[in-house]
Every structure is written in structure tokens, then in C-alpha cells.
Design a protein around this motif. Structure first.
Motif, PDB file in Angstrom:
ATOM      1  N   ILE A 130       0.823  -1.215   0.000  1.00  0.00           N
ATOM      2  CA  ILE A 130       0.000   0.000   0.000  1.00  0.00           C
ATOM      3  C   ILE A 130       0.855   1.261   0.000  1.00  0.00           C
ATOM      4  N   GLU A 131       1.958   1.210   0.737  1.00  0.00           N
ATOM      5  CA  GLU A 131       2.839   2.377   0.811  1.00  0.00           C
ATOM      6  C   GLU A 131       3.294   2.805  -0.585  1.00  0.00           C
ATOM      7  N   SER A 132       3.741   1.832  -1.381  1.00  0.00           N
ATOM      8  CA  SER A 132       4.181   2.166  -2.745  1.00  0.00           C
ATOM      9  C   SER A 132       3.000   2.548  -3.623  1.00  0.00           C
ATOM     10  N   LEU A 133       1.857   1.914  -3.389  1.00  0.00           N
ATOM     11  CA  LEU A 133       0.687   2.243  -4.209  1.00  0.00           C
ATOM     12  C   LEU A 133       0.291   3.703  -4.040  1.00  0.00           C
ATOM     13  N   LEU A 134       0.537   4.234  -2.851  1.00  0.00           N
ATOM     14  CA  LEU A 134       0.180   5.637  -2.593  1.00  0.00           C
ATOM     15  C   LEU A 134       0.957   6.591  -3.505  1.00  0.00           C
ATOM     16  N   GLU A 135       2.087   6.103  -4.020  1.00  0.00           N
ATOM     17  CA  GLU A 135       2.882   6.919  -4.955  1.00  0.00           C
ATOM     18  C   GLU A 135       2.283   6.879  -6.365  1.00  0.00           C
ATOM     19  N   LYS A 136       1.441   5.882  -6.621  1.00  0.00           N
ATOM     20  CA  LYS A 136       1.003   5.645  -8.005  1.00  0.00           C
ATOM     21  C   LYS A 136      -0.456   5.990  -8.250  1.00  0.00           C
ATOM     22  N   VAL A 137      -1.290   5.770  -7.214  1.00  0.00           N
ATOM     23  CA  VAL A 137      -2.732   5.839  -7.466  1.00  0.00           C
ATOM     24  C   VAL A 137      -3.343   7.152  -6.969  1.00  0.00           C
ATOM     25  N   ASN A 138      -4.522   7.451  -7.507  1.00  0.00           N
ATOM     26  CA  ASN A 138      -5.284   8.612  -7.039  1.00  0.00           C
ATOM     27  C   ASN A 138      -6.307   8.199  -5.991  1.00  0.00           C
ATOM     28  N   LEU A 139      -6.708   6.945  -6.090  1.00  0.00           N
ATOM     29  CA  LEU A 139      -7.747   6.436  -5.189  1.00  0.00           C
ATOM     30  C   LEU A 139      -7.347   5.040  -4.728  1.00  0.00           C
ATOM     31  N   LEU A 140      -7.412   4.820  -3.419  1.00  0.00           N
ATOM     32  CA  LEU A 140      -7.094   3.494  -2.891  1.00  0.00           C
ATOM     33  C   LEU A 140      -8.266   3.026  -2.037  1.00  0.00           C
ATOM     34  N   ILE A 141      -8.863   1.928  -2.456  1.00  0.00           N
ATOM     35  CA  ILE A 141     -10.027   1.393  -1.755  1.00  0.00           C
ATOM     36  C   ILE A 141      -9.609   0.124  -1.023  1.00  0.00           C
ATOM     37  N   LEU A 142      -9.912   0.057   0.259  1.00  0.00           N
ATOM     38  CA  LEU A 142      -9.555  -1.138   1.033  1.00  0.00           C
ATOM     39  C   LEU A 142     -10.796  -1.890   1.471  1.00  0.00           C
ATOM     40  N   GLY A 143     -10.714  -3.207   1.385  1.00  0.00           N
ATOM     41  CA  GLY A 143     -11.826  -4.059   1.822  1.00  0.00           C
ATOM     42  C   GLY A 143     -11.271  -5.370   2.341  1.00  0.00           C
ATOM     43  N   GLY A 144     -12.157  -6.365   2.499  1.00  0.00           N
ATOM     44  CA  GLY A 144     -11.716  -7.694   2.925  1.00  0.00           C
ATOM     45  C   GLY A 144     -11.103  -7.691   4.314  1.00  0.00           C
ATOM     46  N   GLY A 145     -10.213  -8.656   4.527  1.00  0.00           N
ATOM     47  CA  GLY A 145      -9.602  -8.820   5.849  1.00  0.00           C
ATOM     48  C   GLY A 145      -8.610  -7.715   6.175  1.00  0.00           C
ATOM     49  N   MET A 146      -8.266  -6.936   5.163  1.00  0.00           N
ATOM     50  CA  MET A 146      -7.286  -5.860   5.286  1.00  0.00           C
ATOM     51  C   MET A 146      -7.725  -4.745   6.256  1.00  0.00           C
ATOM     52  N   ILE A 147      -9.041  -4.536   6.331  1.00  0.00           N
ATOM     53  CA  ILE A 147      -9.549  -3.280   6.936  1.00  0.00           C
ATOM     54  C   ILE A 147      -9.487  -3.236   8.459  1.00  0.00           C
TER      55      ILE A 147
END
Ligand SMILES: Nc1ncnc2c1ncn2[C@@H]1O[C@H](COP(=O)(O)OP(=O)(O)O)[C@@H](O)[C@H]1O
Ligand SMILES: O=C(OP(=O)(O)O)[C@H](O)COP(=O)(O)O
Length: 401
Positions: A210-227
């Protein structure tokens, strides 16, 4: 992209009569009666194997299934043999082990165009340790190496990485090449707004992404067991939901980082909770901040489905890995089904939709929407790591083209 896109090609290898060690990812979901509930990964492995058969190679297939600790019969690859044989049109032989004398004997008996499936390579702890002696034993079975296990290419294990050091040539299979061609292209220059949806149960291996994704994406949606790790980090009660206690401060810093970067990080506002982890559990919808003791969150709620859908309406590229809930139980499949339907709808409007991961793809197949998506990837963790720009060890180990 740090990962290599072009690797030695299977077409260049001289195959007739050669023993070819083929690492495939046959980590498919099985039900309690060992029936395959989604055969996508088996079907995806077929073109390379058929090609090898057609050129008279002696095919040695190697895969893992699940995450066994030592020899565990319920993680045997045996239940896959009938489907694999059917799809390949040849009778696949099965070994009871993946190294040793018995296996060597079976390898010596493979006819040209024949296929031998080795037992789960993770029955040996040396596999995940990438033990060189173990890799040498695997390599000693064959003349050349083909890695077609894109779904496991992010793991530096003996059968995915180590073995390539001892077998030359070592080349990519057709599935590996197809995945790299599509994913490197799609995520290097994504059409924006770019969204990632991350769920599922492999929290510890995916929360770091997720940390690296924050550099790439405009929107990050979390679901499942992650939350629930995020909720707990926010001070909410999570009952007996899946939580990674040692990732609480990471979750806090990720939420802060998203804010600082202006990335919209969406967590569910309501969840479906259950009084036990079972298909027939009692269930109810509660606000995310109110999970009572003894209950566990197993799906996203209706308010969340609506708000996630609205946020996704604004996007041009979406990559999704990890189901929104325990979709294997019908009662907790609603959130996952709804996201699958939303992405199918967006695909129809020209949005690039990429679904990765064994269970995520199974969930999309289950609702009959796989062919509506732009790309179905056999790798969840692998596609996320590729998106991060990380080199994939299973690809790096292969010979250059
Ligand atoms: N809230 C939850 N609690 C526990 N398990 C969950 C939850 N939501 C989803 N899962 C489980 O996550 C699993 C898939 O996770 P993962 O392996 O990370 O996905 P993928 O195979 O698509 O990469 C599914 O078996 C699903 O039941
Ligand atoms: O299912 C897999 O990954 P995925 O769930 O990220 O798609 C691969 O077979 C890798 O398995 P692993 O995450 O146990 O190394």
C-alpha cells in the motif's frame, strides 16, 4: 519499471527429447471435498505445456498449493491431475514427491511429449528458504527450465528463482510473458484517475504494498480482511475480526501518508459481521466503528458498496486484488459480487479493469464476469509488486533474451 520485460523465449529453446522443468502456479482454490472451484490457473498454464508436448519435450511440472508447513495431505496436488489431463489431452502422471530417487525414476520414464506432475514443492521448507542444495536437486531432474508461474514470480523460492541458476537456458513461458507484456504496459502509464482496490486475507504480505501504491494511485479502496488492522489502529473495536497486531503503526502511518499525498484512501463505513466463521453464521450490518465482542467482519456493508461504486465511477484505470469479503460463503459474497459488477460496468464504458489473484479471479468467474474485464491476471501479489515497480525475482533469474 524495474522488472525485466523481455526474457529468454521458449520458442528459441531446442526441445525434442529434452527434460524441461516447468514451474507453474497451480495454486487453485479447492472445496472441502477437494473439488477445484476455479480452474483459471490450470487453464492459463496449458498453452506452454501443450507447446512443449507438441515439440516432443519431456515435461516435468512443479507447483505449490496453499501454504503447507511440511508434508500435509490436504495440500497435495493429486486432485488436480484429472482436470490437467483433460485440458492437456494427455494422461498426466503424478509423483508422490518432488525430489529423490523415486522421482528420478519417474522422470527417466517420461516419454517424449509426456507430462509428470511433481508433488507440492512447499512440502519442503527448503523451497521457501530458497535453499541452494534443494534447488540443485530440483535442477538435476531436467535439462532446461521454464518459469510460467507468474502468480508466484514475486517469491524468491527454490523452484521459482534458485533453480534458474543451475539450469540453462532458463526462459519464461507464454503465460509469464503475456502477463508481463500486459501489466508492465498498463501500469507504467495508466490512464488517470487510477484506482487500486486491495482486500483479501494476506494482510501482512499486502499491507506493505500500500505504501508504494500511494505513490502511483489517485484512489485506494480497502476491503476484505485488510480493513480491521486499520480500524483497530483508529481505536475502533474489531471483535474477533482478522487483525495483524504488528502492523497497527504501519496502518496509522499509511493513513497519514495518504492524507499528505492527497490520495483518497477509502475504508468501508459499514460491515457485515458474523457470530462465527461459517456459511450458516448469524449475520448483521453494523457501522465499521461498532463491531461487538465475539463478532467478526466478513463483508463490506450496503452503504459502503454504494460509496465505493460512486468513487469508482470517476476512474479510468482500476486494478483489483483481494475479495471484499469471505465470498466463498454466499451470505458474505455480496460486497465482492457488487465490486465485480461495478468493474464489468466500467469496462463497458472504456475503463481499463485489471483483476489479479487466485481468489479474486475465482470470485469474478463465479459471477460470470471474467470476460468483461480488460485483463484477468493469474497473480495478485505479483501484479501488485509489479505495479509497485519492484523487480520480480522469478523473472530476474531468467536468462536475458
Ligand atoms: N473479512 C475477511 N476476513 C477473513 N478472510 C477474508 C475476509 N475478506 C476476504 N477474506 C478471504 O480472503 C481470501 C482471499 O485473499 P487473498 O489470497 O489475499 O486474495 P487473492 O488470492 O485474490 O490474492 C478469500 O479466501 C476470502 O475468503
Ligand atoms: O495465490 C497466490 O498469490 P495471490 O493470492 O497473491 O494471487 C500465489 O500462488 C502465491 O502464493 P503465496 O502468496 O502463498 O506465495
Amino acid at each position: 519499471m524495474a522488472t525485466k520485460r523481455s526474457v529468454g523465449s521458449l520458442k528459441e529453446a531446442d526441445l525434442k527429447g529434452k527434460r524441461v522443468f516447468v514451474r507453474v502456479d497451480l495454486n487453485v482454490p479447492l472445496d472441502d471435498n477437494f473439488n477445484i472451484t476455479d480452474d483459471t490457473r490450470i487453464r492459463a498454464a496449458v498453452p506452454t505445456i501443450k507447446y512443449l508436448i507438441g515439440y516432443g519435450a519431456k515435461v516435468i511440472l512443479s507447483s505449490h498449493l496453499g501454504r503447507p508447513k511440511g508434508v500435509t495431505p490436504k495440500f497435495s496436488l493429486k486432485p488436480l491431475v484429472p482436470r490437467l489431463s483433460e485440458l492437456l489431452g494427455v494422461e498426466v502422471k503424478m509423483a508422490n514427491d518432488c525430489i529423490g530417487e523415486e522421482v528420478e525414476k519417474l522422470v527417466a520414464e517420461i516419454p517424449e511429449g509426456g507430462v509428470l506432475l511433481l508433488e507440492n514443492v512447499r512440502f519442503y521448507k527448503e523451497e521457501e528458504k530458497n535453499d541452494p542444495e534443494f534447488a540443485k536437486k530440483l535442477a538435476s531432474l531436467a535439462d532446461l527450465y521454464v518459469n510460467d508461474a507468474f502468480g508466484t514470480a514475486h517469491r524468491p523460492h527454490a523452484s521459482t528463482e534458485g533453480v534458474a541458476k543451475y539450469l540453462k537456458p532458463s526462459v519464461a513461458g507464454f503465460l509469464m510473458q503475456k502477463e508481463l507484456d500486459y501489466l508492465v504496459g498498463a501500469v507504467a502509464n495508466p490512464k488517470k484517475p487510477f484506482a487500486a482496490i486491495v482486500g483479501g486475507s494476506k494482510v501482512s504480505s499486502k499491507i506493505g504494498v500500500i505504501e508504494s501504491l500511494l505513490e502511483k494511485v489517485n484512489l485506494l479502496i480497502l476491503g476484505g480482511g485488510m480493513i480491521f488492522t486499520f480500524y483497530k489502529a483508529q481505536g475502533h473495536a474489531v471483535g474477533s475480526s482478522l487483525v495483524e497486531e504488528d502492523k497497527l503503526s504501519l496502518a496509522t502511518s499509511l493513513m497519514e501518508k495518504a492524507k499528505a499525498k492527497g490520495v483518497s484512501l477509502l475504508l468501508p463505513s459499514d460491515v457485515v459481521i458474523a457470530d462465527k466463521f461459517a456459511a450458516d453464521a448469524n449475520s448483521k450490518v453494523v457501522p465499521a466503528s461498532g463491531i461487538p465482542d465475539g463478532w467478526m467482519g466478513l463483508d463490506i456493508g450496503p452503504e459502503t458498496i454504494k460509496s465505493f461504486g460512486e468513487a469508482l465511477d470517476t476512474t479510468k484505470t482500476v486494478i483489483w486484488n483481494g475479495p471484499m469479503g469471505v465470498f466463498e460463503f454466499e451470505k458474505f459474497a455480496t460486497g465482492t459480487d457488487a465490486i465485480a459488477k461495478k468493474l464489468a460496468e466500467l469496462s463497458g464504458k472504456g475503463v481499463t479493469t485489471i483483476i489479479g489473484g487466485g481468489d479474486s479471479v475465482a470470485a469474478v468467474e463465479k459471477v460470470g464476469l471474467a470476460d468483461k474485464m480488460s485483463h484477468i491476471s493469474t497473480g495478485g501479489g505479483a501484479s501488485l509488486e509489479l505495479l509497485e515497480g519492484k523487480p520480480l525475482p522469478g523473472v530476474l533469474a531468467l536468462n536475458d533474451a
